[in-house]
Scaffold this active site. Sequence first.
Site, PDB file in Angstrom:
ATOM      1  N   ALA A  73       0.930  -1.139  -0.329  1.00 59.03           N
ATOM      2  CA  ALA A  73       0.377  -0.213   0.178  1.00 59.03           C
ATOM      3  C   ALA A  73       0.913   1.215   0.208  1.00 59.03           C
ATOM      4  CB  ALA A  73      -0.659  -0.047   1.053  1.00 59.03           C
ATOM      5  N   THR A  74       2.044   1.107   0.371  1.00 57.77           N
ATOM      6  CA  THR A  74       2.586   2.527   0.617  1.00 57.77           C
ATOM      7  C   THR A  74       3.450   3.122  -1.049  1.00 57.77           C
ATOM      8  OG1 THR A  74       3.647   1.881   2.545  1.00 57.77           O
ATOM      9  CG2 THR A  74       5.139   3.475   1.282  1.00 57.77           C
ATOM     10  N   GLN A 181      -6.715  -1.287   5.479  1.00 57.12           N
ATOM     11  CA  GLN A 181      -7.397  -1.352   6.705  1.00 57.12           C
ATOM     12  C   GLN A 181      -8.836  -2.077   7.193  1.00 57.12           C
ATOM     13  OE1 GLN A 181      -6.118  -2.811   9.824  1.00 57.12           O
ATOM     14  NE2 GLN A 181      -3.538  -1.235   9.315  1.00 57.12           N
ATOM     15  N   HIS A 204      -0.784  -8.164   3.265  1.00 54.25           N
ATOM     16  CA  HIS A 204       0.176  -8.713   4.893  1.00 54.25           C
ATOM     17  C   HIS A 204      -1.276  -8.050   5.994  1.00 54.25           C
ATOM     18  CE1 HIS A 204       1.946  -5.196   6.753  1.00 54.25           C
ATOM     19  NE2 HIS A 204       2.112  -4.827   5.293  1.00 54.25           N
ATOM     20  N   THR A 245      10.333  -6.676 -12.222  1.00 50.97           N
ATOM     21  CA  THR A 245       9.183  -8.632 -12.929  1.00 50.97           C
ATOM     22  C   THR A 245       9.045  -9.023 -11.849  1.00 50.97           C
ATOM     23  OG1 THR A 245      11.709  -9.156 -13.574  1.00 50.97           O
ATOM     24  CG2 THR A 245      10.717 -10.420 -12.812  1.00 50.97           C
ATOM     25  N   CYS A 333       4.611   2.240  11.398  1.00 55.23           N
ATOM     26  CA  CYS A 333       5.334   3.003  10.723  1.00 55.23           C
ATOM     27  C   CYS A 333       5.265   4.418  11.174  1.00 55.23           C
ATOM     28  CB  CYS A 333       4.503   2.832   9.033  1.00 55.23           C
ATOM     29  SG  CYS A 333       3.364   1.141   8.001  1.00 55.23           S
TER      30      CYS A 333
HETATM   31  N1  PMP Z   1      -1.616   2.683   4.502  1.00 56.50           N
HETATM   32  C1  PMP Z   1      -2.424   2.429   6.010  1.00 56.50           C
HETATM   33  C2  PMP Z   1      -3.728   2.726   6.426  1.00 56.50           C
HETATM   34  C3  PMP Z   1      -1.908   1.469   6.598  1.00 56.50           C
HETATM   35  O1  PMP Z   1      -2.058   0.371   7.899  1.00 56.50           O
HETATM   36  C4  PMP Z   1      -0.608   0.637   6.107  1.00 56.50           C
HETATM   37  C5  PMP Z   1      -0.079  -0.436   6.413  1.00 56.50           C
HETATM   38  N2  PMP Z   1       0.657   0.114   8.424  1.00 56.50           N
HETATM   39  C6  PMP Z   1      -0.506   0.943   4.840  1.00 56.50           C
HETATM   40  C7  PMP Z   1      -0.886   2.240   4.385  1.00 56.50           C
HETATM   41  C8  PMP Z   1       1.297   0.798   3.820  1.00 56.50           C
HETATM   42  O2  PMP Z   1       1.506  -0.703   3.728  1.00 56.50           O
HETATM   43  P1  PMP Z   1       2.428  -1.843   3.143  1.00 56.50           P
HETATM   44  O3  PMP Z   1       3.007  -1.698   4.888  1.00 56.50           O
HETATM   45  O4  PMP Z   1       1.597  -2.439   2.269  1.00 56.50           O
HETATM   46  O5  PMP Z   1       3.071  -0.619   2.198  1.00 56.50           O
END
Ligand code: PMP
Length: 375
Positions: A73-74, A181, A204, A245, A333
């Site tokens: 998601a990041t 989430q 994950h 890839t 994070c």
């Molecule tokens: N957005 C939200 C709302 C999250 O909770 C998280 C993970 N803590 C992320 C983005 C980032 O996801 P990823 O670990 O897959 O980069």
Amino acid sequence: MITILYLDNSATTSILPEVREKMLTFLTEEFGNPSGKFYDLAIHAKEAVEAARDHVGNLLGAKSLEIIFTSGATESNNTVLKGVAEHYSNKGKHIITSKAEHPSIMDVCEYLEDKGYEITYLDVDQFGRVNPEDVKQAFNDNTILVSIFWGNNELGSLNDIKKISQFCKDRNVFFHTDATQVTGKVDIDLEEYQGISFLSCSAHKMHGPKGVGALFVRSDEYGKLIEFTPLLHGGGQERELRSGTYSVHNIVGFGEAARIAKEQLSSNREQLKELEEKAKELLIEKFNDHIIFNSDDNNKIPGILNIRFKGINNQILLKKLAPVIAASSGSACSSTKPSHVLQAIGLSLQEVRESVRFSFSPYIEIDELDVFKLL
Ligand code: PMP
């Protein structure tokens, strides 16, 4: 022997055995590169990636062609914000977001601000929700994108995505939502949310592997996706929108996790609600008015509880709990800084430092919560 109860499922989840099994095949005998080859190893890998795309699309109520695999998601969040900002900079340089977003939105917005973009950070209410009317008020002639999370990672509060996305559609502004989430916990049918242009999610958080996620990009009636500048250029994978890839084993694991999440959506929700209720009951029994629930009772992601233990430092508490309960104070994070989300809902620094998040998995048994009685 006491087994540790893992209550940090909003940070990450365990990989389901079925998911691991599927992944192993693509880590061992089926190791082919799916891109443009004619031999079986490559064809099998390609078919597996496409099957996974179908499962993720199905979970979101999206067409398969609208799913772009990323590293998580990041990356999906970075891709949308930077990609839309750059591609449409001659149309406008104004972006609307909220004060309670994940760091992978907040920090990108700060980066864009340094590059000359104007960012509006909307206030949130006591549970971390955006007032949709505030989005409407914040539009100006230069607005190119609105990015508001679907569900908050620290409090679990859900935003009124229907209203916000509709306002964006009426105004002809792209709308992105971070649904990391909520996927697998809330019924998402993107057919019914035509105002959502982009959506981010991650494997994950739903019992899939780390290092893989998806970006939903809305297509038009001809199957053409909304244009944006890719973050990664190179081999042209993912319709030239995300080169690199394919991480086939991860994508296959994501697909299987999404398939299971879809199949078990309603039973998982029920289990999460029950776990949350029971945990609340036990905590109230034990701590009475020494605790305050920061999260709302309603309109939230089931299975996320944010609790303030009055007068107790959360780091000391979490360390003490660690032999029996694995939990955290919020976003993994940004664990070194006091939560900007809890500050945005009006908590003092002292109150933020007394707050802990318990996040559940539907695979926890109710009896396992008896560990709360030991506190
Ligand atoms: N957005 C939200 C709302 C999250 O909770 C998280 C993970 N803590 C992320 C983005 C980032 O996801 P990823 O670990 O897959 O980069």
